[in-house]
Design a protein around this motif. Sequence first.
Motif, PDB file in Angstrom:
ATOM      1  N   ILE A  97      -0.084  -5.002 -15.583  1.00 33.78           N
ATOM      2  CA  ILE A  97      -0.297  -6.342 -15.025  1.00 33.78           C
ATOM      3  C   ILE A  97      -1.642  -6.412 -14.299  1.00 33.78           C
ATOM      4  CG2 ILE A  97       0.532  -8.009 -13.301  1.00 33.78           C
ATOM      5  CD1 ILE A  97       3.418  -7.063 -14.065  1.00 33.78           C
ATOM      6  N   GLY A  98      -1.962  -5.391 -13.526  1.00 34.09           N
ATOM      7  CA  GLY A  98      -3.235  -5.365 -12.810  1.00 34.09           C
ATOM      8  C   GLY A  98      -4.421  -5.394 -13.756  1.00 34.09           C
ATOM      9  N   ARG A  99      -4.339  -4.624 -14.834  1.00 30.72           N
ATOM     10  CA  ARG A  99      -5.425  -4.607 -15.823  1.00 30.72           C
ATOM     11  C   ARG A  99      -5.614  -5.984 -16.443  1.00 30.72           C
ATOM     12  NH1 ARG A  99      -6.250  -6.052 -21.282  1.00 30.72           N
ATOM     13  NH2 ARG A  99      -7.697  -4.624 -22.251  1.00 30.72           N
ATOM     14  N   GLU A 100      -4.513  -6.645 -16.761  1.00 30.42           N
ATOM     15  CA  GLU A 100      -4.608  -7.966 -17.378  1.00 30.42           C
ATOM     16  C   GLU A 100      -5.319  -8.953 -16.456  1.00 30.42           C
ATOM     17  OE1 GLU A 100      -4.159  -8.348 -20.440  1.00 30.42           O
ATOM     18  OE2 GLU A 100      -3.026  -6.529 -20.841  1.00 30.42           O
ATOM     19  N   ILE A 101      -5.047  -8.879 -15.161  1.00 29.62           N
ATOM     20  CA  ILE A 101      -5.706  -9.761 -14.208  1.00 29.62           C
ATOM     21  C   ILE A 101      -7.199  -9.450 -14.138  1.00 29.62           C
ATOM     22  CG2 ILE A 101      -5.879 -10.369 -11.754  1.00 29.62           C
ATOM     23  CD1 ILE A 101      -2.770  -9.883 -11.667  1.00 29.62           C
ATOM     24  N   VAL A 102      -7.527  -8.163 -14.029  1.00 35.00           N
ATOM     25  CA  VAL A 102      -8.934  -7.753 -13.926  1.00 35.00           C
ATOM     26  C   VAL A 102      -9.716  -8.162 -15.171  1.00 35.00           C
ATOM     27  CG1 VAL A 102     -10.480  -5.743 -13.868  1.00 35.00           C
ATOM     28  CG2 VAL A 102      -8.530  -5.869 -12.306  1.00 35.00           C
ATOM     29  N   ILE A 103      -9.170  -7.876 -16.349  1.00 36.57           N
ATOM     30  CA  ILE A 103      -9.904  -8.160 -17.586  1.00 36.57           C
ATOM     31  C   ILE A 103      -9.993  -9.666 -17.839  1.00 36.57           C
ATOM     32  CG2 ILE A 103      -9.943  -7.816 -20.093  1.00 36.57           C
ATOM     33  CD1 ILE A 103     -10.815  -5.394 -18.265  1.00 36.57           C
ATOM     34  N   SER A 104      -8.964 -10.420 -17.497  1.00 37.39           N
ATOM     35  CA  SER A 104      -9.049 -11.876 -17.641  1.00 37.39           C
ATOM     36  C   SER A 104     -10.162 -12.433 -16.767  1.00 37.39           C
ATOM     37  CB  SER A 104      -7.717 -12.532 -17.267  1.00 37.39           C
ATOM     38  OG  SER A 104      -6.730 -12.197 -18.201  1.00 37.39           O
ATOM     39  N   ALA A 105     -10.228 -11.973 -15.529  1.00 32.69           N
ATOM     40  CA  ALA A 105     -11.295 -12.431 -14.629  1.00 32.69           C
ATOM     41  C   ALA A 105     -12.658 -11.986 -15.141  1.00 32.69           C
ATOM     42  CB  ALA A 105     -11.050 -11.899 -13.219  1.00 32.69           C
ATOM     43  N   ARG A 107     -13.569 -11.360 -18.267  1.00 33.59           N
ATOM     44  CA  ARG A 107     -13.942 -12.156 -19.446  1.00 33.59           C
ATOM     45  C   ARG A 107     -14.396 -13.551 -19.051  1.00 33.59           C
ATOM     46  NH1 ARG A 107      -9.123  -9.961 -23.051  1.00 33.59           N
ATOM     47  NH2 ARG A 107     -10.234  -8.289 -24.111  1.00 33.59           N
ATOM     48  N   GLU A 108     -13.699 -14.151 -18.099  1.00 34.48           N
ATOM     49  CA  GLU A 108     -14.085 -15.488 -17.647  1.00 34.48           C
ATOM     50  C   GLU A 108     -15.478 -15.453 -17.015  1.00 34.48           C
ATOM     51  OE1 GLU A 108     -12.726 -18.768 -14.335  1.00 34.48           O
ATOM     52  OE2 GLU A 108     -11.193 -17.446 -15.180  1.00 34.48           O
ATOM     53  N   TRP A 109     -15.724 -14.471 -16.187  1.00 34.84           N
ATOM     54  CA  TRP A 109     -17.019 -14.347 -15.532  1.00 34.84           C
ATOM     55  C   TRP A 109     -18.126 -14.087 -16.548  1.00 34.84           C
ATOM     56  CZ3 TRP A 109     -20.074  -9.817 -14.350  1.00 34.84           C
ATOM     57  CH2 TRP A 109     -21.126 -10.076 -13.474  1.00 34.84           C
ATOM     58  N   MET A 110     -17.877 -13.187 -17.500  1.00 32.85           N
ATOM     59  CA  MET A 110     -18.876 -12.895 -18.531  1.00 32.85           C
ATOM     60  C   MET A 110     -19.137 -14.132 -19.399  1.00 32.85           C
ATOM     61  SD  MET A 110     -20.043  -9.851 -18.041  1.00 32.85           S
ATOM     62  CE  MET A 110     -20.735  -9.210 -19.557  1.00 32.85           C
ATOM     63  N   ALA A 111     -18.099 -14.924 -19.650  1.00 35.56           N
ATOM     64  CA  ALA A 111     -18.288 -16.157 -20.422  1.00 35.56           C
ATOM     65  C   ALA A 111     -19.193 -17.127 -19.667  1.00 35.56           C
ATOM     66  CB  ALA A 111     -16.938 -16.805 -20.715  1.00 35.56           C
ATOM     67  N   GLU A 112     -19.039 -17.193 -18.343  1.00 37.05           N
ATOM     68  CA  GLU A 112     -19.915 -18.053 -17.540  1.00 37.05           C
ATOM     69  C   GLU A 112     -21.368 -17.612 -17.651  1.00 37.05           C
ATOM     70  OE1 GLU A 112     -18.706 -18.521 -13.474  1.00 37.05           O
ATOM     71  OE2 GLU A 112     -16.651 -19.021 -14.062  1.00 37.05           O
ATOM     72  N   LEU A 113     -21.564 -16.309 -17.837  1.00 38.74           N
ATOM     73  CA  LEU A 113     -22.922 -15.778 -17.992  1.00 38.74           C
ATOM     74  C   LEU A 113     -23.423 -15.889 -19.425  1.00 38.74           C
ATOM     75  CD1 LEU A 113     -22.644 -12.490 -15.880  1.00 38.74           C
ATOM     76  CD2 LEU A 113     -23.584 -14.704 -15.162  1.00 38.74           C
ATOM     77  N   GLY A 114     -22.542 -16.355 -20.326  1.00 33.88           N
ATOM     78  CA  GLY A 114     -22.896 -16.452 -21.738  1.00 33.88           C
ATOM     79  C   GLY A 114     -22.860 -15.113 -22.453  1.00 33.88           C
ATOM     80  N   LYS A 115     -22.104 -14.171 -21.924  1.00 34.30           N
ATOM     81  CA  LYS A 115     -22.060 -12.826 -22.501  1.00 34.30           C
ATOM     82  C   LYS A 115     -20.632 -12.372 -22.783  1.00 34.30           C
ATOM     83  CE  LYS A 115     -26.374 -11.649 -20.506  1.00 34.30           C
ATOM     84  NZ  LYS A 115     -27.285 -10.609 -20.264  1.00 34.30           N
ATOM     85  N   ARG A 116     -19.781 -13.293 -23.162  1.00 33.35           N
ATOM     86  CA  ARG A 116     -18.387 -12.957 -23.431  1.00 33.35           C
ATOM     87  C   ARG A 116     -18.256 -11.933 -24.563  1.00 33.35           C
ATOM     88  NH1 ARG A 116     -13.130 -15.043 -22.428  1.00 33.35           N
ATOM     89  NH2 ARG A 116     -11.743 -14.489 -24.124  1.00 33.35           N
ATOM     90  N   GLY A 117     -19.166 -11.959 -25.526  1.00 29.62           N
ATOM     91  CA  GLY A 117     -19.105 -11.036 -26.655  1.00 29.62           C
ATOM     92  C   GLY A 117     -19.163  -9.578 -26.241  1.00 29.62           C
ATOM     93  N   SER A 118     -19.758  -9.290 -25.080  1.00 28.63           N
ATOM     94  CA  SER A 118     -19.848  -7.891 -24.655  1.00 28.63           C
ATOM     95  C   SER A 118     -18.522  -7.369 -24.128  1.00 28.63           C
ATOM     96  CB  SER A 118     -20.944  -7.713 -23.599  1.00 28.63           C
ATOM     97  OG  SER A 118     -20.646  -8.442 -22.442  1.00 28.63           O
ATOM     98  N   VAL A 119     -17.545  -8.257 -23.903  1.00 27.86           N
ATOM     99  CA  VAL A 119     -16.202  -7.826 -23.496  1.00 27.86           C
ATOM    100  C   VAL A 119     -15.161  -8.356 -24.483  1.00 27.86           C
ATOM    101  CG1 VAL A 119     -16.631  -7.413 -21.046  1.00 27.86           C
ATOM    102  CG2 VAL A 119     -16.080  -9.726 -21.814  1.00 27.86           C
ATOM    103  N   ALA A 120     -15.530  -8.396 -25.751  1.00 31.72           N
ATOM    104  CA  ALA A 120     -14.605  -8.839 -26.793  1.00 31.72           C
ATOM    105  C   ALA A 120     -13.529  -7.772 -26.995  1.00 31.72           C
ATOM    106  CB  ALA A 120     -15.364  -9.075 -28.093  1.00 31.72           C
ATOM    107  N   VAL A 121     -12.434  -8.180 -27.595  1.00 34.77           N
ATOM    108  CA  VAL A 121     -11.313  -7.271 -27.833  1.00 34.77           C
ATOM    109  C   VAL A 121     -11.762  -6.117 -28.726  1.00 34.77           C
ATOM    110  CG1 VAL A 121      -8.992  -7.076 -28.805  1.00 34.77           C
ATOM    111  CG2 VAL A 121      -9.641  -9.130 -27.553  1.00 34.77           C
ATOM    112  N   SER A 122     -11.400  -4.902 -28.328  1.00 35.38           N
ATOM    113  CA  SER A 122     -11.776  -3.701 -29.073  1.00 35.38           C
ATOM    114  C   SER A 122     -10.550  -3.137 -29.798  1.00 35.38           C
ATOM    115  CB  SER A 122     -12.325  -2.650 -28.121  1.00 35.38           C
ATOM    116  OG  SER A 122     -11.292  -2.171 -27.277  1.00 35.38           O
ATOM    117  N   TRP A 123     -10.780  -2.109 -30.590  1.00 39.84           N
ATOM    118  CA  TRP A 123      -9.663  -1.474 -31.293  1.00 39.84           C
ATOM    119  C   TRP A 123      -8.709  -0.812 -30.299  1.00 39.84           C
ATOM    120  CZ3 TRP A 123      -8.629   3.698 -30.982  1.00 39.84           C
ATOM    121  CH2 TRP A 123      -9.630   4.517 -30.465  1.00 39.84           C
ATOM    122  N   VAL A 124      -9.223  -0.333 -29.167  1.00 38.20           N
ATOM    123  CA  VAL A 124      -8.345   0.265 -28.149  1.00 38.20           C
ATOM    124  C   VAL A 124      -7.439  -0.818 -27.572  1.00 38.20           C
ATOM    125  CG1 VAL A 124      -8.244   1.483 -25.935  1.00 38.20           C
ATOM    126  CG2 VAL A 124     -10.011   2.071 -27.585  1.00 38.20           C
ATOM    127  N   GLY A 125      -8.001  -2.000 -27.355  1.00 34.49           N
ATOM    128  CA  GLY A 125      -7.204  -3.117 -26.859  1.00 34.49           C
ATOM    129  C   GLY A 125      -6.117  -3.522 -27.834  1.00 34.49           C
TER     130      GLY A 125
END
Length: 182
Positions: A97-105, A107-125
């Motif tokens: 649950i903690g990881r989901e909160i951290v990664i959601s935040a 991704r949202e922050w990176m999207a605001e910077l226009g860099k959401r692609g650098s935290v896109a879903v990986s094969w590990v995810g």
Amino acid sequence: MSIPNILTLIRILFIPLLVVCFYLPYAWSLPITALLFALAAITDWFDGYLARRWNQTTPFGAFLDPVADKLMVAVALGLLIERYDSLWMTIPSLIIIGREIVISALREWMAELGKRGSVAVSWVGKLKTAAQMLALFMLLFFTPGSAGGDAGLSLLYISAALTLWSMISYLRAAWPELVRSV
């Protein structure tokens, strides 16, 4: 309203049904709860597949799909924490649950910077999600202390380890932006 978005909404509507079934005082309530969870997990895969295949990706779907996933997983983990009433269930659940909160935040922050692609879903995810969904299905289906319940708990620990691995990967990818913003 596209079929993929309808499937995502159905997944959200399954959540209260999952909770009600979990608490029903009948022998069949746990298998039904597990099956509802499995159906919801299948719609998670299927809605994304259809959205890409039919070229029906939408901003609404891109927002709602991860929200539905996280709600479904968090509610299932909350139910299981109560059911197992054990530190051994609580630890991996809170990690997930903690990881989901951290990664959601993140991704949202990176999207605001226009860099959401650098935290896109990986094969590990993706592997983490598959292990997590199977573990939750098993934990909902089998009783605590049974062979199936113990196997589900072991798989939940594997999922928690993958969760930490993927979180570290995402944070490492975002690190240059994080330190630049301090």
